[in-house]
Motif scaffolding. Structure first.
Motif, short mmCIF file in Angstrom:
data_model
loop_
_atom_site.label_atom_id
_atom_site.label_comp_id
_atom_site.label_asym_id
_atom_site.label_seq_id
_atom_site.Cartn_x
_atom_site.Cartn_y
_atom_site.Cartn_z
N ARG A 125 0.84 -1.19 0.00
CA ARG A 125 0.00 0.00 0.00
C ARG A 125 0.88 1.24 0.00
NH1 ARG A 125 -4.68 0.19 4.39
NH2 ARG A 125 -5.30 1.90 3.02
N LEU B 157 0.74 4.85 1.73
CA LEU B 157 0.07 5.67 2.74
C LEU B 157 0.66 7.06 2.67
CD1 LEU B 157 0.07 3.09 5.69
CD2 LEU B 157 -1.75 3.55 4.04
N VAL C 59 -13.97 8.05 3.35
CA VAL C 59 -12.53 8.28 3.21
C VAL C 59 -12.14 9.61 3.83
CG1 VAL C 59 -10.64 8.56 1.56
CG2 VAL C 59 -12.43 6.85 1.14
N THR D 72 -8.30 2.85 0.83
CA THR D 72 -7.57 4.10 1.01
C THR D 72 -7.11 4.20 2.46
OG1 THR D 72 -9.61 5.26 1.50
CG2 THR D 72 -8.85 5.32 -0.78
N ALA D 73 -6.20 5.13 2.72
CA ALA D 73 -5.74 5.36 4.08
C ALA D 73 -6.86 6.01 4.88
CB ALA D 73 -4.51 6.25 4.06
N SER E 72 -4.22 11.66 5.63
CA SER E 72 -5.41 11.16 4.95
C SER E 72 -5.07 10.74 3.53
CB SER E 72 -6.48 12.26 4.93
OG SER E 72 -7.53 11.92 4.05
N ALA E 73 -5.93 9.93 2.91
CA ALA E 73 -5.76 9.59 1.50
C ALA E 73 -6.00 10.81 0.61
CB ALA E 73 -6.71 8.46 1.12
N ASP F 3 -5.03 6.00 -3.96
CA ASP F 3 -5.97 4.87 -3.97
C ASP F 3 -5.20 3.59 -4.29
OD1 ASP F 3 -8.16 3.13 -4.55
OD2 ASP F 3 -8.18 3.82 -6.63
N SER G 18 -1.11 0.89 -6.49
CA SER G 18 -1.40 2.17 -5.84
C SER G 18 -1.22 3.29 -6.83
CB SER G 18 -0.48 2.38 -4.64
OG SER G 18 -0.73 1.40 -3.64
#
Length: 800
Positions: free
Chosen positions: A42, A44, A395, A444-445, A459-460, A470, A481
């Motif tokens: 992922r 982040l 999100v 998403t984060a 945050s995403a 994403d 990602s």
């Protein structure tokens, strides 16, 4: 080998003794041994400034790397040289041998041609400049047991059941004075699943259940009055201290129907004056998420509460000055009330105090939807989402751009309803816009509401609302990602394509996703199927139903990471490698679809409709995969899965022949109050308090496995740990007693000193579970010269 009915029903005539090399192959694809093997799983993002750029950590060929990305172009560069930074940290006085493999970087800030890097080591901040490669310690030295305010000017700690304020260079002073045993400040309740750990602790622990205001001037917390709650005994027969006498641990735990339950008290502390104000929620409501938002004016905070019977939920506002509570909005309905589609995700609710609005998650129309409401009156302003599709994750909210970003799925019209898509919905007008086009699970984060503000957003969504990071995957496609334009969904750049080569090299093979029909003949349900590799023509393979069945989570993986390293149940790929067809089904009663789909398990139904769906689904799968042998079906599960698997072999002995059930709550009348899942107990005439010591209330009487003990015909292995606070050892022994009284044969595995997590951290249990299926479904002797090895991160992993 003889089956329970005396016939050669379970043994496969083509089976052979399973050699140790098969176990070694199964060990290679075990969840714990594949953890961390997916590189760049992922992205982040941590946004710099308003979002023109961000940084993230990636898995490089020679260790962790940190990169800075330009948001407009997606181009990236190395943030700093990790080896040089390590040298600088050691020069600043850190012990080289104690530095973690992944440096705990908290902030990266470009500064001309140099880069500023902030880390947190041993509870203390370290600021480094990469230009001259120097580091300096920031702020006070760490103090054991102190929970620091966001700006670290001071912190709170516990002394003799009360909260005290610690200020570096100053004198400690009390913040509260009325704390006492079992009604203490900063203490977890006995039903926190960590009661024994708290009783055992010898070093100072930071206070629990506290929330600092963003400016550090206030503390909000919850303390629990357990003075009248009865102790619940756990017997540690093999104490870790090595003493000869067993130890008894007795956290305060209330059971279903007990008159005395823990009573939560919400409080506010004014740090400057040490003034304590009690915030009195209505008697029927209890704080569920005590703080989700601090108002911009510094005068209020907002939290979420649920009714005692969990059929109602509410957003409340508390005045920091007076403790006065105002219910902003509440909602009540049939079945269990939820703050989001999945219980273990952050609530899909946000407060927008700058515009006196809030976003509310509702299932009033059966599907999980988002609404915009007035913060002053609670009145509905606009439905943000609609249709036969459920919001999965909120999100983030672009406050300035007046839009909310979320993922959703669950529609029966979807190719796979669990493939979560990414959407944007305007707060003021217009229909939601789908931003993602890949048929995959988009994640998403997520940052829980009420988090403490930091210098850089994690945050995403970028702070300016222009960019979004994403990650998407399927069970067969490793994660990808991307950086998206948040308005259009356009992919600006592919940031990472996860490298799963080590997973595949270990012998792991992707499972298959299959659409089935429930036992009602018309409701679509979905299964994830792990097939034995190198299947031999003409050979039929026994089947294992890997089950959890809890109403709060899905368990049939739909994305790559979950398929490789599942939370629960584990061992699916390993058992497939040992020659079993392993199936997990998200049947009626599980979440992620409509509320009515989820509520099938509410009340006294719980596992039974799911088991009927599982049986129906396995019969359909046998038509698709003719090599499945439905004369040899086993099942296993842990926790709720322990209950479901035990119920399977007791309620449906004609279908399930072997079961391994670990840490199950085999009755619920002797368990934690579980109104959230099954509704309030009724001991007669709507009496919710136990009328006799052995009383079994409705609808919990339909969940009790003890009356089914005499049905056992196949092979059942029960396993439990004697320090399991999630599923009490007594519940396993109560089922043992029922089986003994019914004169049924069973096997029992007692694991001294183990807590609830043994199903993924204890190699002995995992290997014996494999052995049980190999012996009783394959009909061969397991190898006696193999010892399973697990690769676990420090401290293991926790989970349900």
């Amino acid at each position: 080998m003889l089956a329970a009915d005396g016939h050669e029903a379970l043994a496969d005539t083509t089976a052979r003794v399973t050699p140790p090399m098969d176990y070694a192959a199964a060990q290679s694809v075990l969840d714990a041994n594949l953890a961390g093997k997916i590189r760049n799983e992922r992205v982040l993002p941590v946004w710099i400034g308003n979002g023109d750029s961000f940084w993230y950590r990636r898995d490089g060929d020679h260790g962790p790397e940190w990169r800075i990305v330009d948001s407009a172009t997606g181009s990236s560069r190395t943030a700093f040289d990790p080896a040089r930074l390590r040298d600088a940290i050691v020069k600043a006085g850190a012990d080289a041998g104690s530095l973690p493999a992944i440096l705990p970087v908290q902030r990266i800030e470009p500064d001309g041609g140099d880069t500023l890097v902030e880390l947190e080591l041993a509870g203390r901040r370290l600021r480094c400049e990469t230009g001259d490669n120097t580091c300096q310690w920031q702020g006070p030295a760490p103090v054991p047991g102190v929970l620091w305010a966001p700006d670290r000017r001071h912190g709170a700690f516990v002394r003799e059941h009360n909260l005290w304020l610690h200020t570096p260079g100053g004198e400690d002073r009390p913040l509260t004075r009325d704390g006492e045993a079992h009604f203490a400040y900063g203490a977890r309740p006995g039903n926190s699943y960590q009661g024994i750990a708290d009783l055992r602790a010898t070093s100072a622990q930071p206070p629990a259940g506290l929330y600092w205001s963003t400016d550090g001037s206030m503390i909000v917390g919850v303390r629990y009055d357990e003075r009248a709650v009865e102790p619940y005994p756990f017997l540690e027969s093999v104490p870790r201290e090595g003493t000869l006498r067993p130890k008894v641990w007795q956290p305060r735990i209330a059971l279903l129907g007990d008159r005395e339950q823990p009573r939560p008290q919400l409080f506010v502390i004014h740090v400057a004056t040490a003034g304590v104000v009690t915030a009195g929620l209505p008697e029927d409501l209890q704080p569920y998420y005590p703080v989700i938002h601090w108002s911009g004016d510094g005068e209020r905070f907002f939290g979420l509460a649920a009714s005692i019977d969990h059929r109602a939920k509410a957003l409340y506002e508390v005045s920091l000055a007076s403790g006065k509570v105002r219910i902003v909005h509440s909602e009540r309905g049939e079945g269990s009330a939820h703050f989001g589609s999945f219980r273990y995700q952050p609530p899909a609710i946000r407060v927008l105090s700058g515009s006196d609005e809030f976003i509310w998650f509702t299932q009033r129309n059966d599907w999980g939807q988002l609404e915009l409401r007035d913060l002053r009156t609670g009145a509905l302003k606009r439905a943000l989402t609609s249709g036969d599709r459920s919001v999965y994750d909120l999100v983030d909210v672009d406050v300035a751009g007046r839009a909310v970003y979320y993922t959703s799925g669950g529609s029966e019209d979807d190719v796979d309803p669990y493939l979560a898509a990414l959407h944007r919905a305007a707060l003021d007008e217009g229909e939601p816009r789908r931003l993602s086009d890949a048929e995959a699970v988009h994640t998403t984060a997520l940052l829980a509401p009420g988090h403490t503000a930091t210098a850089q957003s994690r945050s995403a969504l970028s702070p300016d609302g222009r960019w979004l990071v994403d990650t998407h995957s399927t069970v067969a496609q490793p994660p990808v990602s991307v950086l998206r334009d948040a308005l259009s969904g356009r992919v600006v750049a592919v940031l990472e394509r996860a490298d799963a080569s080590a997973v595949f090299a270990a012998g792991w093979q992707p499972p298959e996703r299959v659409r089935l029909l429930a036992a009602d003949g018309h409701t679509p349900i979905w299964a994830t199927v792990y097939l034995p590799p190198d299947r031999q023509p003409g050979r039929r393979y026994p089947v294992i139903d890997a089950i959890y069945g809890g109403p709060q989570v899905t368990n049939a993986p739909a994305d790559f990471s979950s398929a490789v390293t599942a939370m629960n149940p584990v061992s699916r790929a390993s058992l497939a490698r040992l020659g079993f067809v392993v199936v997990t089904i998200d049947a009626r009663g599980t979440p992620g679809r409509s509320k009515s789909f989820n509520d099938v398990s509410y009340g006294g139904n719980f596992a039974e409709p799911q088991l009927l769906d599982h049986i129906a689904g396995l019969r359909q799968l046998a038509e698709r995969y003719p090599f499945m042998d439905l004369e040899r079906v086993g099942t296993y599960g842990h926790s709720f899965g322990g209950y479901s698997s035990a119920r399977a072999i007791l309620a449906h002995p004609e279908f399930y022949k072997v079961a391994v059930s670990s840490a199950g709550p085999y009755n619920f009348q002797g368990f934690y109050p579980t109104s959230v899942f099954f509704g309030p107990p009724d001991y007669g005439n709507a009496q919710v308090l136990r009328t006799a010591d052995d009383a079994v209330p409705a609808p919990y009487d339909r969940l009790d496995l003890m009356p089914l003990a005499g049905n056992l015909r196949g092979k059942l292995l029960l396993a439990y740990g004697d320090l399991d606070e999630n599923a009490f050892p007594a519940l396993a022994l109560q089922l043992v007693d029922a089986l003994t009284r019914a004169n049924r044969r069973y096997d029992l595995m007692y694991l001294p000193g183990r807590d609830h997590n043994f199903f993924r951290t204890d190699a002995y249990y995992v290997q014996r579970m494999w052995d049980y299926f190999v012996e009783h479904l394959h009909g061969v002797e397991p190898p006696d010269d193999f010892r399973l090895e697990l690769s676990l991160p420090a401290g293991g992993r926790t989970g349900y």
